[in-house]
Design an enzyme around this catalytic site. Structure first.
Site, PDB file in Angstrom:
ATOM      1  N   ALA A 226       0.837  -1.210   0.000  1.00 26.38           N
ATOM      2  CA  ALA A 226       0.000   0.000   0.000  1.00 26.38           C
ATOM      3  C   ALA A 226       0.865   1.251   0.000  1.00 26.38           C
ATOM      4  O   ALA A 226       0.517   2.264   0.577  1.00 26.38           O
ATOM      5  CB  ALA A 226      -0.912  -0.005   1.224  1.00 26.38           C
TER       6      ALA A 226
ATOM      7  N   GLY B 130       2.181   2.675  -2.875  1.00 25.19           N
ATOM      8  CA  GLY B 130       2.230   3.305  -4.198  1.00 25.19           C
ATOM      9  C   GLY B 130       1.748   4.746  -4.199  1.00 25.19           C
ATOM     10  O   GLY B 130       1.124   5.220  -3.259  1.00 25.19           O
TER      11      GLY B 130
ATOM     12  N   ARG C  84      -2.893   8.155 -10.515  1.00 18.30           N
ATOM     13  CA  ARG C  84      -4.083   8.280 -11.359  1.00 18.30           C
ATOM     14  C   ARG C  84      -5.311   8.771 -10.598  1.00 18.30           C
ATOM     15  O   ARG C  84      -6.305   9.159 -11.196  1.00 18.30           O
ATOM     16  CB  ARG C  84      -4.370   6.922 -12.044  1.00 18.30           C
TER      17      ARG C  84
ATOM     18  N   TYR D 138      -2.720  -6.415  -2.723  1.00 15.76           N
ATOM     19  CA  TYR D 138      -2.529  -4.995  -2.933  1.00 15.76           C
ATOM     20  C   TYR D 138      -3.625  -4.236  -2.167  1.00 15.76           C
ATOM     21  O   TYR D 138      -4.755  -4.714  -2.044  1.00 15.76           O
ATOM     22  CB  TYR D 138      -2.608  -4.652  -4.424  1.00 15.76           C
ATOM     23  N   GLY D 139      -3.284  -3.052  -1.715  1.00 14.13           N
ATOM     24  CA  GLY D 139      -4.239  -2.286  -0.910  1.00 14.13           C
ATOM     25  C   GLY D 139      -5.336  -1.619  -1.708  1.00 14.13           C
ATOM     26  O   GLY D 139      -6.199  -0.948  -1.146  1.00 14.13           O
TER      27      GLY D 139
ATOM     28  N   GLY E 176      -2.194  -7.034 -15.583  1.00 13.97           N
ATOM     29  CA  GLY E 176      -1.211  -7.996 -16.048  1.00 13.97           C
ATOM     30  C   GLY E 176      -1.938  -9.210 -16.614  1.00 13.97           C
ATOM     31  O   GLY E 176      -2.961  -9.634 -16.086  1.00 13.97           O
TER      32      GLY E 176
ATOM     33  N   ASN F 112      -7.679   2.270  -9.528  1.00 18.79           N
ATOM     34  CA  ASN F 112      -6.545   3.140  -9.844  1.00 18.79           C
ATOM     35  C   ASN F 112      -6.972   4.580 -10.068  1.00 18.79           C
ATOM     36  O   ASN F 112      -6.175   5.498  -9.952  1.00 18.79           O
ATOM     37  CB  ASN F 112      -5.818   2.637 -11.092  1.00 18.79           C
TER      38      ASN F 112
ATOM     39  N   ARG G 117     -28.160  16.962  16.327  1.00 16.50           N
ATOM     40  CA  ARG G 117     -26.699  17.100  16.286  1.00 16.50           C
ATOM     41  C   ARG G 117     -26.064  16.186  17.348  1.00 16.50           C
ATOM     42  O   ARG G 117     -26.756  15.589  18.166  1.00 16.50           O
ATOM     43  CB  ARG G 117     -26.344  18.565  16.485  1.00 16.50           C
TER      44      ARG G 117
ATOM     45  N   TYR H 111     -35.251  25.179  19.462  1.00 17.61           N
ATOM     46  CA  TYR H 111     -33.838  24.851  19.592  1.00 17.61           C
ATOM     47  C   TYR H 111     -33.599  24.336  21.007  1.00 17.61           C
ATOM     48  O   TYR H 111     -33.853  25.058  21.984  1.00 17.61           O
ATOM     49  CB  TYR H 111     -32.931  26.059  19.317  1.00 17.61           C
TER      50      TYR H 111
HETATM   51  C1  UD1 Z   1      -0.704  -4.454 -10.528  1.00 15.41           C
HETATM   52  C2  UD1 Z   1      -0.012  -5.689 -11.120  1.00 15.41           C
HETATM   53  C3  UD1 Z   1      -0.852  -6.230 -12.250  1.00 15.41           C
HETATM   54  C4  UD1 Z   1      -2.241  -6.566 -11.750  1.00 15.41           C
HETATM   55  C5  UD1 Z   1      -2.884  -5.372 -11.050  1.00 15.41           C
HETATM   56  C6  UD1 Z   1      -4.148  -5.804 -10.346  1.00 15.41           C
HETATM   57  C7  UD1 Z   1       2.403  -5.450 -10.843  1.00 15.41           C
HETATM   58  C8  UD1 Z   1       3.689  -5.103 -11.511  1.00 15.41           C
HETATM   59  N1  UD1 Z   1       1.302  -5.346 -11.594  1.00 15.41           N
HETATM   60  O1  UD1 Z   1      -0.754  -3.437 -11.523  1.00 15.41           O
HETATM   61  O2  UD1 Z   1      -0.273  -7.394 -12.808  1.00 15.41           O
HETATM   62  O3  UD1 Z   1      -3.059  -7.007 -12.831  1.00 15.41           O
HETATM   63  O4  UD1 Z   1      -1.995  -4.812 -10.066  1.00 15.41           O
HETATM   64  O5  UD1 Z   1      -4.862  -4.713  -9.822  1.00 15.41           O
HETATM   65  O6  UD1 Z   1       2.409  -5.849  -9.709  1.00 15.41           O
HETATM   66  N2  UD1 Z   1       2.738  -0.481  -4.574  1.00 15.41           N
HETATM   67  C9  UD1 Z   1       3.681  -0.323  -3.567  1.00 15.41           C
HETATM   68  N3  UD1 Z   1       4.936   0.093  -3.894  1.00 15.41           N
HETATM   69  C10 UD1 Z   1       5.309   0.344  -5.174  1.00 15.41           C
HETATM   70  C11 UD1 Z   1       4.329   0.185  -6.193  1.00 15.41           C
HETATM   71  C12 UD1 Z   1       3.070  -0.244  -5.862  1.00 15.41           C
HETATM   72  O7  UD1 Z   1       3.407  -0.559  -2.392  1.00 15.41           O
HETATM   73  O8  UD1 Z   1       6.479   0.727  -5.381  1.00 15.41           O
HETATM   74  C13 UD1 Z   1       1.368  -0.909  -4.188  1.00 15.41           C
HETATM   75  C14 UD1 Z   1       0.327   0.133  -4.518  1.00 15.41           C
HETATM   76  O9  UD1 Z   1       0.068   0.960  -3.397  1.00 15.41           O
HETATM   77  C15 UD1 Z   1      -0.886  -0.701  -4.896  1.00 15.41           C
HETATM   78  C16 UD1 Z   1      -0.299  -2.016  -5.368  1.00 15.41           C
HETATM   79  O10 UD1 Z   1       1.037  -2.046  -4.938  1.00 15.41           O
HETATM   80  O11 UD1 Z   1      -1.725  -0.936  -3.788  1.00 15.41           O
HETATM   81  C17 UD1 Z   1      -0.381  -2.195  -6.876  1.00 15.41           C
HETATM   82  O12 UD1 Z   1       0.288  -1.122  -7.520  1.00 15.41           O
HETATM   83  P1  UD1 Z   1      -0.330  -0.441  -8.807  1.00 15.41           P
HETATM   84  O13 UD1 Z   1       0.599   0.617  -9.266  1.00 15.41           O
HETATM   85  O14 UD1 Z   1      -1.733  -0.072  -8.585  1.00 15.41           O
HETATM   86  O15 UD1 Z   1      -0.237  -1.658  -9.840  1.00 15.41           O
HETATM   87  P2  UD1 Z   1      -1.108  -1.888 -11.148  1.00 15.41           P
HETATM   88  O16 UD1 Z   1      -0.578  -1.065 -12.262  1.00 15.41           O
HETATM   89  O17 UD1 Z   1      -2.549  -1.765 -10.842  1.00 15.41           O
HETATM   90 CA    CA Z   2      -3.688  -1.138  -9.069  1.00 14.11          CA
END
Ligand code: UD1
Ligand code: CA
Length: 465
Positions: free
Chosen positions: A9, A11, A15, A100-101, A139, A226, A331, A364
């Site tokens: 989480a 990233g 977007r 992923y978060g 992916g 995203n 309230r 009131y």
């Molecule tokens: C990613 C996958 C993709 C998959 C998709 C599903 C990779 C390379 N790609 O793409 O195959 O289909 O999710 O939704 O894994 N994050 C970090 N640190 C970083 C980069 C990302 O913690 O340096 C975290 C982000 O906060 C996010 C998650 O990883 O929660 C996924 O990153 P994101 O950039 O959204 O990947 P996608 O392009 O969606």
């Molecule tokens: Ca994503």
């Protein structure tokens, strides 16, 4: 057997075009990351490690009361790099569930089933996949039977690979040792210059390890968020789930599409929700209630057989058999006891209204303790603020407050006392007393005629001639 969950989480969330870290954007009242944590925990994760980076402090603060551990990814170099940051934290584990978060819709059932499948097959890695109509942005899964040979990111995929409609959900099970070994070989020679976690799949295959696919039946579950339109989509899907669950539990929604119900809301059976009702936060509603929109109820507890018509209610408690509205504003800190009635254009704040008491019109009520069986006449104002401080008013059981009175706090209105309409009450009133606090009326017979004569005789006394 047990497993630990690692949630990535850190990233940017570029977007989203937001000042808030992506994983804190809410879906049905709960941050996306909160949904993922909850799903992992209910699936049986004994530890939850969250990798934070962008907005790390804010994210940590939002979850400080949850039982989760944090690991920092100081620079965002990709999902593979992100998982690597958790290497020390998970040293003692055998099985890792990595998520992923930004995928709030995954269910604990699917996570659990995938972990079980992973254990049964003994694979080095298991990838949760889904077949979708539009795979853009995800992916792609390169398969051979049930084996996943590789995952190709959209930006690095050939035209043929782009045509594959089976996608990587971003949820994986790994044997811990094997995934970190493979991560050593991941490089950033790709279009995004990132260390992709997805590359471990091909690396493991090269090492003759088994990587299997676990396909979810409902592709909605792995919908990633995203941008804002995917956020709206996730909100719509989750909203439908929540309302469907409530309907299955015996709640009537007359027009579910127009309602907003947060994930934490509970509603008892035979309650009827009209169109345009927003139920938010930790709101609990009892059985047999009727809620008519447009109403917004936030973090409040409503008893049984309560009728609410076009109201705004926040951080308040309403007991059984109460009627509220139309157009009441409750309230924070309002406590309405059983059988009471709060009518139109009434504002209540930080006050208790006792059993069976009535505040039916245009009042009131601020910082007051009103006993039971009290009648508050139309237009009564509890004057709680002197410009510097707030003060409380006590109205004891059975008192009658005449219309358009002002009760200047601090003041105590005794049991069964009677306040004459239009009074401005500044002193305590003893039990059973009548208080009149207004100028005595004086009538002057013939005054109007005399005035006309004095002023020249053509006044119509306000009537049109
Ligand atoms: C990613 C996958 C993709 C998959 C998709 C599903 C990779 C390379 N790609 O793409 O195959 O289909 O999710 O939704 O894994 N994050 C970090 N640190 C970083 C980069 C990302 O913690 O340096 C975290 C982000 O906060 C996010 C998650 O990883 O929660 C996924 O990153 P994101 O950039 O959204 O990947 P996608 O392009 O969606
Ligand atoms: Ca994503």
């Amino acid at each position: 057997m047990d497993f630990a969950a690692v949630i990535l989480a850190a990233g940017e969330g570029t977007r989203m075009k937001s000042n808030t870290p992506k994983v804190l954007h809410k879906v049905c009242g709960i941050p996306m990351l909160g949904h993922v944590i909850l799903a992992a925990r209910s699936a049986g994760a004994k530890r939850i490690i969250v990798v934070v980076g962008k907005g790390a402090e804010e994210v940590k603060r939002a979850f400080q009361r949850e039982n989760v551990e944090f690991v920092l990814q100081a620079e965002q170099k990709g999902t593979g790099h992100a998982l690597k940051q958790a290497e020390d934290a998970v040293k003692g584990e055998d099985t890792l569930l990595v998520l992923y978060g930004d995928m709030p819709l995954v269910t604990n059932e699917s996570l659990r089933a995938m972990v079980e499948y992973h254990w049964k097959s003994g694979a080095a890695a298991t990838v949760m996949t889904a077949r979708v109509k539009d795979p853009t942005g995800y992916g792609r899964i390169i398969r051979e039977g049930n084996r996943v040979l590789a995952i190709k990111e959209e930006k690095d995929a050939s035209l043929e690979e782009k045509a594959i409609n089976e996608i990587n959900s971003g949820i994986y099970c790994f044997q811990r040792e094997k995934v970190f070994e493979a991560l050593e070989q991941v490089n950033n020679n790709n279009r995004q210059g990132e260390y992709y976690l997805t590359d471990v799949v091909e690396i493991l295959n090269n090492k003759k390890e088994n990587v299997f696919a676990y396909e979810v039946q409902d592709p909605c579950e792995v919908q990633g968020v995203n941008d804002r339109s995917q956020l709206a989509l996730a909100q719509a899907i989750m909203q439908k789930r929540i309302i469907n669950r409530l309907m299955a539990q015996g709640v009537t929604f007359l027009n579910p599409e127009t309602c907003l119900v947060d994930a934490g809301v509970e509603i008892g059976r035979d309650t009827v929700i009209y169109p345009g009702v927003y139920l938010e936060g930790n709101t609990k509603i009892g059985e047999g209630c009727t809620i008519i929109g447009v109403s917004r109820i936030v973090d409040s507890k409503i008893g049984n057989n309560v009728e609410i018509t076009m109201c705004h209610i926040r951080e308040s408690v309403i007991e059984d058999n109460v009627k509220i509205g139309p157009f009441s504003n409750l309230r924070p800190g309002s406590y309405i006891m059983a059988g009471a009635k709060i009518g139109d254009f009434v504002e209540i704040k930080n006050s208790k209204v006792g059993m069976g008491s009535k505040v039916p019109h245009l009042s009131y009520v601020g910082d007051a303790d009103i006993g039971s069986g009290v009648n508050i006449g139309a237009g009564v104002i509890f004057v709680n603020y002197d410009g510097f401080k707030k003060h409380r008013t006590v109205v004891e059981d059975g008192a009658f407050i005449g219309c358009n009175s002002n009760l200047i706090a601090p003041v105590r209105i005794g049991q069964d006392s009677f306040i004459a309409a239009g009074s401005t009450v500044t002193k305590d009133v003893e039990e059973g007393a009548l208080a009149i606090a207004r100028a005595r009326q004086e009538n002057k017979p013939g005054w109007v005629k005399k005035r006309r004569e004095r002023e020249g005789g053509d006044s119509t006394n306000g009537k049109q001639a």
